[in-house]
Design a protein around this motif. Structure first.
Motif, short mmCIF file in Angstrom:
data_model
loop_
_atom_site.label_atom_id
_atom_site.label_comp_id
_atom_site.label_asym_id
_atom_site.label_seq_id
_atom_site.Cartn_x
_atom_site.Cartn_y
_atom_site.Cartn_z
N ARG A 98 0.83 -1.20 0.00
CA ARG A 98 0.00 0.00 0.00
C ARG A 98 0.86 1.25 0.00
NH1 ARG A 98 -2.81 3.92 3.00
NH2 ARG A 98 -1.25 3.71 4.63
N GLU A 99 1.91 1.24 0.82
CA GLU A 99 2.83 2.38 0.85
C GLU A 99 3.50 2.58 -0.50
OE1 GLU A 99 3.29 4.65 3.18
OE2 GLU A 99 1.71 3.69 4.37
N GLU A 147 -7.42 8.45 -7.92
CA GLU A 147 -8.46 7.45 -7.69
C GLU A 147 -7.97 6.06 -8.11
OE1 GLU A 147 -8.95 10.34 -9.15
OE2 GLU A 147 -10.26 11.37 -7.72
N LYS A 148 -7.17 6.00 -9.16
CA LYS A 148 -6.64 4.71 -9.62
C LYS A 148 -5.72 4.10 -8.57
CE LYS A 148 -5.91 1.44 -12.72
NZ LYS A 148 -4.84 0.67 -12.08
N VAL A 149 -4.96 4.93 -7.86
CA VAL A 149 -4.11 4.44 -6.78
C VAL A 149 -4.97 3.78 -5.71
CG1 VAL A 149 -2.57 5.12 -4.90
CG2 VAL A 149 -2.27 6.11 -7.18
N ALA A 150 -6.05 4.44 -5.31
CA ALA A 150 -6.95 3.88 -4.31
C ALA A 150 -7.58 2.58 -4.81
CB ALA A 150 -8.03 4.89 -3.95
N GLU A 151 -7.96 2.53 -6.08
CA GLU A 151 -8.54 1.31 -6.65
C GLU A 151 -7.53 0.16 -6.60
OE1 GLU A 151 -10.60 1.42 -10.40
OE2 GLU A 151 -11.16 3.52 -10.08
N ASP A 152 -6.27 0.46 -6.92
CA ASP A 152 -5.24 -0.59 -6.88
C ASP A 152 -5.04 -1.12 -5.46
OD1 ASP A 152 -4.84 -0.37 -9.60
OD2 ASP A 152 -3.08 0.91 -9.44
N ILE A 153 -5.05 -0.21 -4.50
CA ILE A 153 -4.92 -0.62 -3.10
C ILE A 153 -6.08 -1.53 -2.71
CG2 ILE A 153 -5.05 0.23 -0.71
CD1 ILE A 153 -3.47 2.71 -1.68
N LEU A 154 -7.27 -1.17 -3.12
CA LEU A 154 -8.45 -1.97 -2.79
C LEU A 154 -8.43 -3.32 -3.50
CD1 LEU A 154 -11.09 0.88 -2.86
CD2 LEU A 154 -10.24 -0.33 -0.84
N SER A 155 -7.94 -3.33 -4.73
CA SER A 155 -7.80 -4.61 -5.44
C SER A 155 -6.86 -5.53 -4.69
CB SER A 155 -7.29 -4.37 -6.87
OG SER A 155 -8.24 -3.69 -7.65
N ASP A 156 -5.75 -4.98 -4.21
CA ASP A 156 -4.81 -5.77 -3.39
C ASP A 156 -5.50 -6.29 -2.14
OD1 ASP A 156 -2.82 -5.13 -5.23
OD2 ASP A 156 -2.04 -3.47 -4.03
N LEU A 157 -6.28 -5.44 -1.50
CA LEU A 157 -6.96 -5.81 -0.27
C LEU A 157 -7.92 -6.98 -0.50
CD1 LEU A 157 -7.57 -5.03 2.76
CD2 LEU A 157 -9.51 -3.74 1.84
N PHE A 158 -8.74 -6.87 -1.52
CA PHE A 158 -9.77 -7.88 -1.76
C PHE A 158 -9.20 -9.21 -2.27
CE2 PHE A 158 -12.64 -4.10 -2.10
CZ PHE A 158 -13.44 -4.42 -1.01
N VAL A 167 -22.66 -1.41 -0.11
CA VAL A 167 -21.70 -0.50 -0.72
C VAL A 167 -20.53 -0.28 0.23
CG1 VAL A 167 -23.51 0.72 -2.01
CG2 VAL A 167 -22.70 1.65 0.18
N ALA A 168 -19.41 0.15 -0.34
CA ALA A 168 -18.25 0.53 0.45
C ALA A 168 -17.63 1.77 -0.17
CB ALA A 168 -17.23 -0.60 0.50
N VAL A 169 -17.02 2.60 0.67
CA VAL A 169 -16.27 3.76 0.19
C VAL A 169 -14.89 3.72 0.83
CG1 VAL A 169 -18.32 5.18 -0.21
CG2 VAL A 169 -17.18 5.27 2.01
N SER A 170 -13.89 4.13 0.06
CA SER A 170 -12.52 4.09 0.58
C SER A 170 -11.65 5.09 -0.16
CB SER A 170 -11.93 2.68 0.42
OG SER A 170 -10.57 2.64 0.85
N ASP A 171 -10.65 5.60 0.56
CA ASP A 171 -9.63 6.46 -0.05
C ASP A 171 -8.25 5.82 0.04
OD1 ASP A 171 -9.21 6.63 2.65
OD2 ASP A 171 -9.27 8.81 2.77
N GLY A 172 -8.23 4.53 0.29
CA GLY A 172 -6.96 3.83 0.45
C GLY A 172 -6.36 3.98 1.83
N GLU A 173 -7.01 4.82 2.67
CA GLU A 173 -6.57 5.02 4.05
C GLU A 173 -7.56 4.40 5.02
OE1 GLU A 173 -3.78 6.65 4.87
OE2 GLU A 173 -3.22 7.48 2.94
N MET A 174 -8.85 4.52 4.69
CA MET A 174 -9.91 3.93 5.49
C MET A 174 -10.87 3.19 4.56
SD MET A 174 -12.64 5.82 4.35
CE MET A 174 -13.94 5.71 5.58
#
Length: 200
Positions: A38-39, A54-65, A131-138
């Motif tokens: 993530r860092e 926004e793409k950075v946040a999407e990539d982080i979320l893809s990694d998470l899921f 639904v979920a919302v995220s900024d890659g931090e929360m």
């Protein structure tokens, strides 16, 4: 929109199931690698122009899921009828995810409410209950309840300690009901006294 939350009434039902234990073990074993990646994603977003925020946040979320949780890459669908991300399994649509610029939602209730409204607009059109919302931090997730919106999880993606509540967004946990009484997760995170019957 109404937001209901509070004390978890359904967690004890699942903690002894093998699917829960396996998912928790996976979260714990992969969390440190996820935090490091993530860092790197965040640094990549600011390096030489990098990806769009926004793409950075999407990539982080893809990694998470897919790496921390148990979704496959094939379960993640991007830009479906304007929704940033749609999680589906066996042709069933489970979760709409709205990704925002890193850091834009943390500590900003107005921005979170705006992102939620946007996500619910997409979810309603696609008949998705969560639904979920995220900024890659929360990461905050909610679902439709009989009395309005019902909290599912609110976690920090920066914490050193693995947030085991992520189980509620896993393949095994996403379909399980989670019930609360009392104060909402969002209100609690902002130190606001808000009952489950208040308008969000």
């Amino acid at each position: 929109m109404k937001l209901s939350a509070g004390t978890d009434l359904g967690h004890e039902t699942f903690v002894n199931l093998s699917g829960y234990k396996k998912c928790v073990e996976r979260i714990c074993s992969r969390w440190e690698d996820f935090r490091a990646k993530r860092e790197e994603r965040l640094r990549e977003g600011t390096r030489n122009g990098g990806n769009s925020p926004e793409k950075v946040a999407e990539d982080i979320l893809s990694d998470l899921f897919t790496e921390v949780l148990d979704w496959s890459l094939g379960d993640l669908n991007h830009q479906v009828k304007f929704a940033d991300m749609l999680l589906s399994k066996n042709f069933y649509k489970w979760l709409i995810v709205e990704a925002k610029r890193p850091g834009s939602l943390v500590g900003n209730r107005v921005a979170i409410d705006s992102a939620l409204e946007q996500a619910w607009g997409y979810a309603d059109k696609q008949k998705v209950k969560r639904v979920a919302v995220s900024d890659g931090e929360m990461l905050y997730a909610a679902e439709r309840g009989t009395s309005g919106l019902r909290d599912r999880i609110y976690v920090s993606l920066r914490d050193e300690k693995p947030p085991l509540d992520l189980w509620w967004l896993s393949v095994f946990g996403i379909g399980k009901d989670r019930h609360y009484d009392g104060e909402s997760m969002l209100a609690s995170s902002f130190g606001i006294a808000e009952s489950k019957d208040n308008e969000a």
